[in-house]
Design an enzyme around this catalytic site. Structure first.
Site, PDB file in Angstrom:
ATOM      1  N   CYS A   1       7.634  -6.698   9.151  1.00 54.55           N
ATOM      2  CA  CYS A   1       6.219  -5.571  10.004  1.00 54.55           C
ATOM      3  C   CYS A   1       6.018  -6.382  11.123  1.00 54.55           C
ATOM      4  O   CYS A   1       5.417  -6.101  11.737  1.00 54.55           O
ATOM      5  CB  CYS A   1       5.407  -6.892   8.991  1.00 54.55           C
ATOM      6  SG  CYS A   1       5.962  -8.745   8.925  1.00 54.55           S
TER       7      CYS A   1
HETATM    8  P1  NAD Z   1       3.194  -3.353  -0.600  1.00 56.04           P
HETATM    9  O1  NAD Z   1       1.501  -3.528  -0.036  1.00 56.04           O
HETATM   10  O2  NAD Z   1       2.753  -2.238  -1.263  1.00 56.04           O
HETATM   11  O3  NAD Z   1       3.114  -4.556  -2.012  1.00 56.04           O
HETATM   12  C1  NAD Z   1       2.964  -5.722  -2.005  1.00 56.04           C
HETATM   13  C2  NAD Z   1       2.898  -6.982  -2.926  1.00 56.04           C
HETATM   14  O4  NAD Z   1       1.548  -6.346  -3.277  1.00 56.04           O
HETATM   15  C3  NAD Z   1       3.681  -6.549  -4.023  1.00 56.04           C
HETATM   16  O5  NAD Z   1       3.843  -7.685  -5.361  1.00 56.04           O
HETATM   17  C4  NAD Z   1       2.491  -5.210  -4.722  1.00 56.04           C
HETATM   18  O6  NAD Z   1       3.022  -4.898  -6.165  1.00 56.04           O
HETATM   19  C5  NAD Z   1       1.421  -6.208  -4.836  1.00 56.04           C
HETATM   20  N1  NAD Z   1       0.206  -4.876  -5.009  1.00 56.04           N
HETATM   21  C6  NAD Z   1       0.219  -3.310  -3.917  1.00 56.04           C
HETATM   22  N2  NAD Z   1      -0.785  -2.795  -3.854  1.00 56.04           N
HETATM   23  C7  NAD Z   1      -1.378  -4.302  -5.484  1.00 56.04           C
HETATM   24  C8  NAD Z   1      -2.621  -3.316  -6.099  1.00 56.04           C
HETATM   25  N3  NAD Z   1      -3.424  -3.458  -5.352  1.00 56.04           N
HETATM   26  N4  NAD Z   1      -3.629  -4.411  -6.418  1.00 56.04           N
HETATM   27  C9  NAD Z   1      -2.022  -5.568  -7.245  1.00 56.04           C
HETATM   28  N5  NAD Z   1      -0.718  -5.637  -6.470  1.00 56.04           N
HETATM   29  C10 NAD Z   1      -0.571  -5.508  -5.133  1.00 56.04           C
HETATM   30  O7  NAD Z   1       3.579  -3.137   0.000  1.00 56.04           O
HETATM   31  P2  NAD Z   1       4.976  -3.402   0.435  1.00 56.04           P
HETATM   32  O8  NAD Z   1       5.579  -2.301   0.300  1.00 56.04           O
HETATM   33  O9  NAD Z   1       6.034  -4.323  -0.098  1.00 56.04           O
HETATM   34  O10 NAD Z   1       6.046  -4.249   1.733  1.00 56.04           O
HETATM   35  C11 NAD Z   1       5.249  -3.553   3.300  1.00 56.04           C
HETATM   36  C12 NAD Z   1       3.955  -4.134   3.379  1.00 56.04           C
HETATM   37  O11 NAD Z   1       4.122  -5.476   4.131  1.00 56.04           O
HETATM   38  C13 NAD Z   1       3.614  -3.432   5.292  1.00 56.04           C
HETATM   39  O12 NAD Z   1       2.570  -3.108   5.220  1.00 56.04           O
HETATM   40  C14 NAD Z   1       4.195  -4.643   5.976  1.00 56.04           C
HETATM   41  O13 NAD Z   1       3.799  -4.729   7.272  1.00 56.04           O
HETATM   42  C15 NAD Z   1       3.435  -5.687   4.891  1.00 56.04           C
HETATM   43  N6  NAD Z   1       4.413  -7.397   4.972  1.00 56.04           N
HETATM   44  C16 NAD Z   1       3.886  -8.072   6.086  1.00 56.04           C
HETATM   45  C17 NAD Z   1       4.221  -9.787   6.847  1.00 56.04           C
HETATM   46  C18 NAD Z   1       3.830 -10.650   6.962  1.00 56.04           C
HETATM   47  O14 NAD Z   1       3.939 -11.388   7.207  1.00 56.04           O
HETATM   48  N7  NAD Z   1       3.015 -10.163   7.673  1.00 56.04           N
HETATM   49  C19 NAD Z   1       5.108  -9.456   5.689  1.00 56.04           C
HETATM   50  C20 NAD Z   1       6.225  -8.559   5.049  1.00 56.04           C
HETATM   51  C21 NAD Z   1       5.338  -7.184   5.034  1.00 56.04           C
END
Ligand code: NAD
Length: 467
Positions: A272
């Protein structure tokens, strides 16, 4: 009537025995449970046992997690399997990121007690555990986040239940099992680190609703961060970014170009924190792009090809096409009908500021370059492109006043000056490592402290007695 001391002892032993029996951990397979509630119950029992462990015990358990993650066979297997299972990123970068998480995440030393003493006595201010933490982890850094969070949370005295992304199920389960095996060998209570056998949105919802979860930590996109923040529980949100890079005419352009390509291509742009758009001052923009080509960039000039790339890699220019997230520049170019060698790490092109590649968090090595008349305009546009995420930004400049001004304007959690983005998470930059960067809720680069409650412990009268 006098009661015999032996009778009292027997009664006390009986009460302790029955209370321990009622606290017996639900059975699970090395931290893996069929339901979220069973995983949370087990972590809650473990927490009550863990409370009685010493700081030395915590140190030992944290070391056991580091060692199992750094075991050569484990490191290789989880890094390779992550790429296979998620279809994202590259093995060499996964090894580097997992190693960073295992070696540079602070442990118990992150917690220190401060003290006040005076005529009225001695007061200590201590970091205490929350209890059971519910941690929701992403696909982009699945094992890195689990290693990093497990170390930080156990160092804080918490136990943790992970709800991983379903697309990272197998690597998560294997890693949680390895961690439990290592903890068991180190003599730790069972189930300090738990997860479920079938990760799902429903299981995450069950975690949010479980009363035994005292702290939620979400590392992911806006949907899950908003969800934990509206759960009614204490929550740490580590959300999306769209890190801009500003390059002005005072910068070391050759070095800036190399840093930008290296940062943008790191694990195929999955972090990210990685460079997502460049805003360059007109007078050096051509020279910057010339040097980006020398450092492994491939420039797309034909507007039709750029449009085709937008069609291929985005969903109507509004969000990234998941099939291309974390794929290499070589792979993406191939789908565009262009064959290149492994030396090509980033696809870049000059675009206008409104272009989807500037506005959307793409999470793939596609890098738009926006040309502007001066640094003032570059800084203004970078703030807009960052979308108020307050996540990460980079600037290449030798002008201290401008660096300071941009720092104040953009207010990101990480601001890297004259270096690649990954310097901000501990690769070639000073400071500890984290894979949970909490911009929205303000904890910053999380560590054991972030997963702790602050308590005051007051001892009265000692000061006067000593005088
Ligand atoms: P994602 O949001 O699709 O998923 C992240 C987690 O949230 C997963 O475990 C997923 O199952 C869960 N999730 C997502 N939507 C949900 C919902 N509506 N209800 C319940 N659970 C839900 O993200 P991803 O594609 O796995 O990761 C990429 C994203 O994460 C990017 O936007 C990136 O910038 C961000 N990220 C941020 C950090 C940070 O430290 N700030 C670190 C890594 C990734």
């Amino acid at each position: 009537m006098e009661i015999d001391a032996k009778v009292i002892e027997d009664i006390v032993n009986e009460v302790i025995k029955s209370s321990n029996a009622s606290k017996a951990a639900p059975s699970g397979n090395l931290g893996i449970f069929d339901t979220m509630d069973a995983a949370v119950d087990a972590a809650d029992v473990a927490y009550k046992q863990y409370l009685h462990c010493s700081f030395d015990d915590r140190r030992k358990y944290v070391q056991a997690i580091r060692d199992t993650a750094l075991d050569e066979a484990h490191l290789k297997e989880m890094s390779e399997n992550t790429v296979t299972e998620t279809g994202m990123g590259e093995v060499s970068y996964k090894i580097a990121k997992n190693t960073l998480a295992a070696t540079q995440t602070p442990g118990v030393e992150d917690l220190y007690t401060s003290a006040l003493n005076g005529d009225d006595g001695l007061t200590t201010i201590e970091y205490s555990p929350f209890g059971v933490v519910g941690s929701i982890t992403p696909t982009t850094n699945p094992t890195e986040t689990i290693i990093n969070n497990s170390i930080g949370m156990l160092a804080a005295g918490d136990t943790v239940v992970f709800s991983p992304h379903p697309k990272a199920k197998n690597v998560t389960i294997k890693l949680v099992k390895w961690i439990n095996e290592a903890l068991e060998k180190a003599g730790a209570p069972k189930n300090l680190v738990c997860t479920v056998s079938e990760p799902s949105i429903e299981n995450t919802q069950a975690m949010l609703e479980n009363d035994k979860i005292r702290l939620l930590v979400a590392t992911g996109g806006p949907a899950i961060v908003n969800k934990v923040l509206s759960s009614g529980k204490k929550a740490i949100g580590a959300g999306a970014g769209n890190p801009p890079v500003v390059v002005d005419e005072t910068a070391n352009i050759e070095q800036a170009a190399k840093d930008i390509i290296d940062g943008c291509s790191f694990d195929n742009n999955l972090p990210c924190t990685s460079e997502k758009e460049v805003i360059a001052v007109d007078s050096i923009a051509d020279y910057l792009m010339f040097n980006m080509k020398k450092s492994g960039g491939y420039e797309l000039k034909d507007p039709d090809q750029i449009n085709k790339l937008v069609e291929l890699t985005t969903v109507k220019g509004k969000s990234p096409n998941k099939d291309f997230v974390g794929k290499s520049a070589k792979y993406i170019l191939e789908k565009l009908g262009i064959n290149v060698g492994d030396e090509i790490k980033v696809i870049f092109m000059e675009t206008e500021f409104e272009h989807p590649f500037v506005q959307v968090e793409m999470l793939m090595p596609i890098l738009p370059v926006v040309r502007v008349e001066d640094c003032e305009r570059a800084m203004e546009l970078a703030v807009i492109a960052e979308h108020g995420n307050r996540h990460t930004a980079m600037m290449h400049s030798k002008n201290i006043d401008r660096l300071l001004k941009f720092h104040k304007m953009i207010q990101t959690t990480i601001f890297v000056k004259n270096g690649p983005s990954y310097a901000g998470i501990g690769f070639g930059g000073e400071g500890h490592a984290t894979f949970t960067i909490a911009g929205p809720t303000g904890e910053g680069l999380t560590s054991a402290k972030s997963f702790s409650r602050i308590r005051r412990c007051v001892l009265c009268g000692v000061g006067k007695e000593l005088l």
